[in-house]
Design an enzyme around this catalytic site. Sequence first.
Site, PDB file in Angstrom:
ATOM      1  N   TYR A  95       0.838  -1.193   0.000  1.00  0.00           N
ATOM      2  CA  TYR A  95       0.000   0.000   0.000  1.00  0.00           C
ATOM      3  C   TYR A  95       0.878   1.250   0.000  1.00  0.00           C
ATOM      4  O   TYR A  95       0.554   2.247  -0.669  1.00  0.00           O
ATOM      5  CB  TYR A  95      -0.920  -0.003   1.226  1.00  0.00           C
ATOM      6  CG  TYR A  95      -1.958  -1.101   1.197  1.00  0.00           C
ATOM      7  CD1 TYR A  95      -3.126  -0.965   0.455  1.00  0.00           C
ATOM      8  CD2 TYR A  95      -1.774  -2.281   1.910  1.00  0.00           C
ATOM      9  CE1 TYR A  95      -4.088  -1.965   0.421  1.00  0.00           C
ATOM     10  CE2 TYR A  95      -2.730  -3.295   1.889  1.00  0.00           C
ATOM     11  CZ  TYR A  95      -3.874  -3.134   1.144  1.00  0.00           C
ATOM     12  OH  TYR A  95      -4.820  -4.136   1.107  1.00  0.00           O
TER      13      TYR A  95
ATOM     14  N   ASN B  35     -12.709  -0.300  -5.181  1.00  0.00           N
ATOM     15  CA  ASN B  35     -12.462  -0.559  -6.598  1.00  0.00           C
ATOM     16  C   ASN B  35     -13.697  -1.205  -7.235  1.00  0.00           C
ATOM     17  O   ASN B  35     -14.092  -2.304  -6.843  1.00  0.00           O
ATOM     18  CB  ASN B  35     -11.250  -1.490  -6.730  1.00  0.00           C
ATOM     19  CG  ASN B  35     -10.939  -1.873  -8.171  1.00  0.00           C
ATOM     20  OD1 ASN B  35     -11.476  -1.304  -9.106  1.00  0.00           O
ATOM     21  ND2 ASN B  35     -10.071  -2.862  -8.320  1.00  0.00           N
TER      22      ASN B  35
ATOM     23  N   CYS C 140      -6.501  -4.858  -7.743  1.00  0.00           N
ATOM     24  CA  CYS C 140      -6.236  -4.412  -6.381  1.00  0.00           C
ATOM     25  C   CYS C 140      -5.799  -5.566  -5.474  1.00  0.00           C
ATOM     26  O   CYS C 140      -5.222  -5.321  -4.404  1.00  0.00           O
ATOM     27  CB  CYS C 140      -7.451  -3.703  -5.801  1.00  0.00           C
ATOM     28  SG  CYS C 140      -8.971  -4.665  -5.837  1.00  0.00           S
ATOM     29  N   HIS C 141      -6.041  -6.806  -5.901  1.00  0.00           N
ATOM     30  CA  HIS C 141      -5.604  -7.950  -5.089  1.00  0.00           C
ATOM     31  C   HIS C 141      -4.087  -8.054  -5.019  1.00  0.00           C
ATOM     32  O   HIS C 141      -3.552  -8.748  -4.160  1.00  0.00           O
ATOM     33  CB  HIS C 141      -6.185  -9.260  -5.644  1.00  0.00           C
ATOM     34  CG  HIS C 141      -5.784  -9.563  -7.050  1.00  0.00           C
ATOM     35  ND1 HIS C 141      -6.447  -9.025  -8.138  1.00  0.00           N
ATOM     36  CD2 HIS C 141      -4.783 -10.337  -7.561  1.00  0.00           C
ATOM     37  CE1 HIS C 141      -5.880  -9.462  -9.257  1.00  0.00           C
ATOM     38  NE2 HIS C 141      -4.868 -10.253  -8.927  1.00  0.00           N
TER      39      HIS C 141
ATOM     40  N   GLU D  30      -2.005 -16.573  -9.401  1.00  0.00           N
ATOM     41  CA  GLU D  30      -0.993 -15.861 -10.167  1.00  0.00           C
ATOM     42  C   GLU D  30       0.424 -16.320  -9.824  1.00  0.00           C
ATOM     43  O   GLU D  30       1.342 -16.178 -10.643  1.00  0.00           O
ATOM     44  CB  GLU D  30      -1.149 -14.360  -9.948  1.00  0.00           C
ATOM     45  CG  GLU D  30      -2.465 -13.828 -10.489  1.00  0.00           C
ATOM     46  CD  GLU D  30      -2.535 -12.305 -10.500  1.00  0.00           C
ATOM     47  OE1 GLU D  30      -1.534 -11.645 -10.129  1.00  0.00           O
ATOM     48  OE2 GLU D  30      -3.595 -11.780 -10.882  1.00  0.00           O
TER      49      GLU D  30
END
Length: 204
Positions: A142, A165, A173-174, A200
């Site tokens: 962040y 979001n 945003c993850h 991912e």
Amino acid sequence: MMTVDVESALAGAGPTDRAILAELHGRLATAARDRGLLDISYRTLESPLGSLLLAATPVGLIRIAFAVQGHEQALDELAQRVGPRILADARPLDGAAHELDEYFAGRRRAFDLPLDHRLTSGFRADVLAQLPRIGYGTTASYADVARAAGHPRAVRAVGSACGANPLPIVVPCHRVVRSDGTPGGYAGGAEAKRMLLRLEAGPA
């Protein structure tokens, strides 16, 4: 809000009635699109994260909502902020559904979709504009995002922007985590965020 939900309309119908109603709904959707009468088209998509609401305007994809956020609540908010003419209509969202399916199957690393960003403005828009720069399979803190957005002290505000979001997954945003590497909050729930990060990261 004017909504037409074909799934509810077909719930108690027999096979013949279902076919007729589905055809009539398809004609209604096509006519509404062709005449520019729709503010928002929407559909749901079953995913490893549960049911996702996908909504689009003629400009592009405007909203993805998790079941825990409440699909009806998301549609109500869209009616208030964008327009009340809302129709359950899968066709304009076929591309988004296809790309999301590819993403969840591990075959897509970036999205190529027209997006409608009108739900976000100001500092939140600045924050969300940074997120696609965080590569697939990587994360940023962040604090990193706050610095990239030009407001290095606004770490909490970055968290709020990520939480609000309107296009999670597509606007990633993850991939924003705490400075200690732990996931932090997520609109779809902590487990959904962990699942996306594991997806991912690839095979262990």
